[in-house]
Design a protein around this motif. Structure first.
Motif, PDB file in Angstrom:
ATOM      1  N   THR A  76     -28.011 -41.973 -43.382  1.00  0.00           N
ATOM      2  CA  THR A  76     -28.946 -41.113 -42.650  1.00  0.00           C
ATOM      3  C   THR A  76     -29.055 -41.537 -41.198  1.00  0.00           C
ATOM      4  OG1 THR A  76     -30.196 -40.701 -44.671  1.00  0.00           O
ATOM      5  CG2 THR A  76     -31.309 -40.251 -42.594  1.00  0.00           C
ATOM      6  N   PHE A  77     -29.240 -42.830 -40.959  1.00  0.00           N
ATOM      7  CA  PHE A  77     -29.373 -43.308 -39.576  1.00  0.00           C
ATOM      8  C   PHE A  77     -28.084 -43.099 -38.788  1.00  0.00           C
ATOM      9  CE2 PHE A  77     -33.011 -46.206 -40.868  1.00  0.00           C
ATOM     10  CZ  PHE A  77     -33.947 -45.407 -40.244  1.00  0.00           C
ATOM     11  N   ILE A  78     -26.947 -43.385 -39.395  1.00  0.00           N
ATOM     12  CA  ILE A  78     -25.682 -43.214 -38.689  1.00  0.00           C
ATOM     13  C   ILE A  78     -25.435 -41.742 -38.368  1.00  0.00           C
ATOM     14  CG2 ILE A  78     -23.177 -43.374 -38.964  1.00  0.00           C
ATOM     15  CD1 ILE A  78     -23.715 -46.022 -40.480  1.00  0.00           C
ATOM     16  N   SER A  79     -25.661 -40.868 -39.345  1.00  0.00           N
ATOM     17  CA  SER A  79     -25.421 -39.451 -39.088  1.00  0.00           C
ATOM     18  C   SER A  79     -26.402 -38.900 -38.055  1.00  0.00           C
ATOM     19  CB  SER A  79     -25.502 -38.644 -40.387  1.00  0.00           C
ATOM     20  OG  SER A  79     -26.798 -38.687 -40.917  1.00  0.00           O
ATOM     21  N   PHE A  80     -27.659 -39.359 -38.108  1.00  0.00           N
ATOM     22  CA  PHE A  80     -28.614 -38.908 -37.095  1.00  0.00           C
ATOM     23  C   PHE A  80     -28.200 -39.391 -35.713  1.00  0.00           C
ATOM     24  CE2 PHE A  80     -32.417 -39.413 -34.488  1.00  0.00           C
ATOM     25  CZ  PHE A  80     -32.881 -38.114 -34.487  1.00  0.00           C
ATOM     26  N   GLY A  81     -27.749 -40.637 -35.626  1.00  0.00           N
ATOM     27  CA  GLY A  81     -27.308 -41.167 -34.338  1.00  0.00           C
ATOM     28  C   GLY A  81     -26.126 -40.405 -33.778  1.00  0.00           C
ATOM     29  N   ILE A  82     -25.183 -40.067 -34.641  1.00  0.00           N
ATOM     30  CA  ILE A  82     -24.010 -39.312 -34.188  1.00  0.00           C
ATOM     31  C   ILE A  82     -24.411 -37.914 -33.730  1.00  0.00           C
ATOM     32  CG2 ILE A  82     -21.880 -38.228 -34.982  1.00  0.00           C
ATOM     33  CD1 ILE A  82     -21.440 -40.735 -36.703  1.00  0.00           C
ATOM     34  N   PRO A 116     -25.780 -28.705 -31.961  1.00  0.00           N
ATOM     35  CA  PRO A 116     -26.757 -27.625 -32.202  1.00  0.00           C
ATOM     36  C   PRO A 116     -27.740 -28.015 -33.310  1.00  0.00           C
ATOM     37  CG  PRO A 116     -24.514 -26.766 -32.234  1.00  0.00           C
ATOM     38  CD  PRO A 116     -24.411 -28.246 -32.163  1.00  0.00           C
ATOM     39  N   TRP A 117     -28.823 -27.279 -33.387  1.00  0.00           N
ATOM     40  CA  TRP A 117     -29.917 -27.639 -34.300  1.00  0.00           C
ATOM     41  C   TRP A 117     -29.467 -27.720 -35.745  1.00  0.00           C
ATOM     42  CZ3 TRP A 117     -31.334 -24.617 -38.348  1.00  0.00           C
ATOM     43  CH2 TRP A 117     -30.897 -23.302 -38.341  1.00  0.00           C
ATOM     44  N   TYR A 118     -28.542 -26.872 -36.185  1.00  0.00           N
ATOM     45  CA  TYR A 118     -28.171 -26.853 -37.594  1.00  0.00           C
ATOM     46  C   TYR A 118     -27.407 -28.107 -38.014  1.00  0.00           C
ATOM     47  CZ  TYR A 118     -24.105 -24.677 -35.362  1.00  0.00           C
ATOM     48  OH  TYR A 118     -23.049 -24.390 -34.532  1.00  0.00           O
ATOM     49  N   TRP A 119     -26.846 -28.852 -37.068  1.00  0.00           N
ATOM     50  CA  TRP A 119     -26.191 -30.111 -37.411  1.00  0.00           C
ATOM     51  C   TRP A 119     -27.214 -31.177 -37.810  1.00  0.00           C
ATOM     52  CZ3 TRP A 119     -21.181 -31.214 -38.231  1.00  0.00           C
ATOM     53  CH2 TRP A 119     -20.260 -30.246 -37.845  1.00  0.00           C
ATOM     54  N   PHE A 120     -28.456 -31.008 -37.383  1.00  0.00           N
ATOM     55  CA  PHE A 120     -29.502 -31.952 -37.773  1.00  0.00           C
ATOM     56  C   PHE A 120     -29.883 -31.801 -39.245  1.00  0.00           C
ATOM     57  CE2 PHE A 120     -29.892 -32.210 -33.221  1.00  0.00           C
ATOM     58  CZ  PHE A 120     -30.209 -33.538 -33.018  1.00  0.00           C
ATOM     59  N   LEU A 121     -29.401 -30.753 -39.896  1.00  0.00           N
ATOM     60  CA  LEU A 121     -29.648 -30.596 -41.330  1.00  0.00           C
ATOM     61  C   LEU A 121     -28.872 -31.622 -42.158  1.00  0.00           C
ATOM     62  CD1 LEU A 121     -29.627 -26.704 -41.599  1.00  0.00           C
ATOM     63  CD2 LEU A 121     -31.593 -28.245 -41.563  1.00  0.00           C
ATOM     64  N   ILE A 122     -27.806 -32.165 -41.613  1.00  0.00           N
ATOM     65  CA  ILE A 122     -27.025 -33.172 -42.340  1.00  0.00           C
ATOM     66  C   ILE A 122     -27.858 -34.432 -42.591  1.00  0.00           C
ATOM     67  CG2 ILE A 122     -24.998 -34.673 -42.231  1.00  0.00           C
ATOM     68  CD1 ILE A 122     -23.586 -32.363 -40.739  1.00  0.00           C
ATOM     69  N   PRO A 123     -28.481 -35.050 -41.560  1.00  0.00           N
ATOM     70  CA  PRO A 123     -29.323 -36.210 -41.844  1.00  0.00           C
ATOM     71  C   PRO A 123     -30.515 -35.871 -42.744  1.00  0.00           C
ATOM     72  CG  PRO A 123     -28.884 -36.071 -39.495  1.00  0.00           C
ATOM     73  CD  PRO A 123     -28.330 -34.844 -40.120  1.00  0.00           C
ATOM     74  N   VAL A 124     -31.044 -34.670 -42.610  1.00  0.00           N
ATOM     75  CA  VAL A 124     -32.160 -34.261 -43.467  1.00  0.00           C
ATOM     76  C   VAL A 124     -31.702 -34.183 -44.919  1.00  0.00           C
ATOM     77  CG1 VAL A 124     -33.734 -32.357 -43.993  1.00  0.00           C
ATOM     78  CG2 VAL A 124     -33.375 -33.057 -41.630  1.00  0.00           C
ATOM     79  N   ALA A 125     -30.532 -33.619 -45.145  1.00  0.00           N
ATOM     80  CA  ALA A 125     -30.005 -33.535 -46.512  1.00  0.00           C
ATOM     81  C   ALA A 125     -29.705 -34.915 -47.078  1.00  0.00           C
ATOM     82  CB  ALA A 125     -28.750 -32.676 -46.529  1.00  0.00           C
ATOM     83  N   LEU A 126     -29.253 -35.823 -46.237  1.00  0.00           N
ATOM     84  CA  LEU A 126     -29.002 -37.185 -46.704  1.00  0.00           C
ATOM     85  C   LEU A 126     -30.298 -37.925 -47.038  1.00  0.00           C
ATOM     86  CD1 LEU A 126     -26.168 -38.263 -44.255  1.00  0.00           C
ATOM     87  CD2 LEU A 126     -25.966 -37.903 -46.723  1.00  0.00           C
ATOM     88  N   ALA A 127     -31.398 -37.536 -46.413  1.00  0.00           N
ATOM     89  CA  ALA A 127     -32.673 -38.214 -46.637  1.00  0.00           C
ATOM     90  C   ALA A 127     -33.387 -37.729 -47.895  1.00  0.00           C
ATOM     91  CB  ALA A 127     -33.577 -38.019 -45.423  1.00  0.00           C
ATOM     92  N   ILE A 128     -33.003 -36.597 -48.445  1.00  0.00           N
ATOM     93  CA  ILE A 128     -33.711 -36.045 -49.606  1.00  0.00           C
ATOM     94  C   ILE A 128     -33.677 -36.982 -50.817  1.00  0.00           C
ATOM     95  CG2 ILE A 128     -33.682 -34.160 -51.291  1.00  0.00           C
ATOM     96  CD1 ILE A 128     -33.013 -32.289 -48.944  1.00  0.00           C
ATOM     97  N   PRO A 129     -32.519 -37.531 -51.219  1.00  0.00           N
ATOM     98  CA  PRO A 129     -32.549 -38.464 -52.362  1.00  0.00           C
ATOM     99  C   PRO A 129     -33.398 -39.702 -52.095  1.00  0.00           C
ATOM    100  CG  PRO A 129     -30.297 -37.815 -51.877  1.00  0.00           C
ATOM    101  CD  PRO A 129     -31.154 -37.267 -50.788  1.00  0.00           C
ATOM    102  N   GLU A 130     -33.415 -40.165 -50.855  1.00  0.00           N
ATOM    103  CA  GLU A 130     -34.241 -41.325 -50.514  1.00  0.00           C
ATOM    104  C   GLU A 130     -35.721 -41.001 -50.702  1.00  0.00           C
ATOM    105  OE1 GLU A 130     -33.164 -42.284 -46.495  1.00  0.00           O
ATOM    106  OE2 GLU A 130     -31.083 -41.831 -46.971  1.00  0.00           O
TER     107      GLU A 130
END
Length: 82
Positions: A29-35, A42-56
């Protein structure tokens, strides 16, 4: 839960599998958010870290509920002894 780290290893596994999921998930999550943040995507790329954070979030909320339940049971046991 397996009893050793790998088939040829003699090192016992002491942590539950959810702990490993949390460690790997937080790092991803941290690495993907940093990248995403550093490349000003664009805003929709921020959904990747959000999706990674759901199981956590799911694992941590389950642990929090278990902790609160244990604290409530302990307080009840102390009151029963008094």
């Amino acid at each position: 839960m397996p009893t050793t780290a790998s088939p040829g290893s003699a090192t016992p596994v002491t942590a539950p599998a959810a702990t490993y999921v949390l460690v790997i998930g937080v790092m991803a999550t941290f690495i993907s958010f940093g990248i995403v943040f550093s490349f000003t995507a664009p805003w929709y790329w921020f959904l990747i870290p959000v999706a990674l954070a759901i199981p956590e979030i799911v694992i941590l909320s389950g642990r929090w509920r278990a902790r609160q339940r244990m604290r409530r049971d302990l307080q009840q046991a102390v009151q029963d002894l008094s």
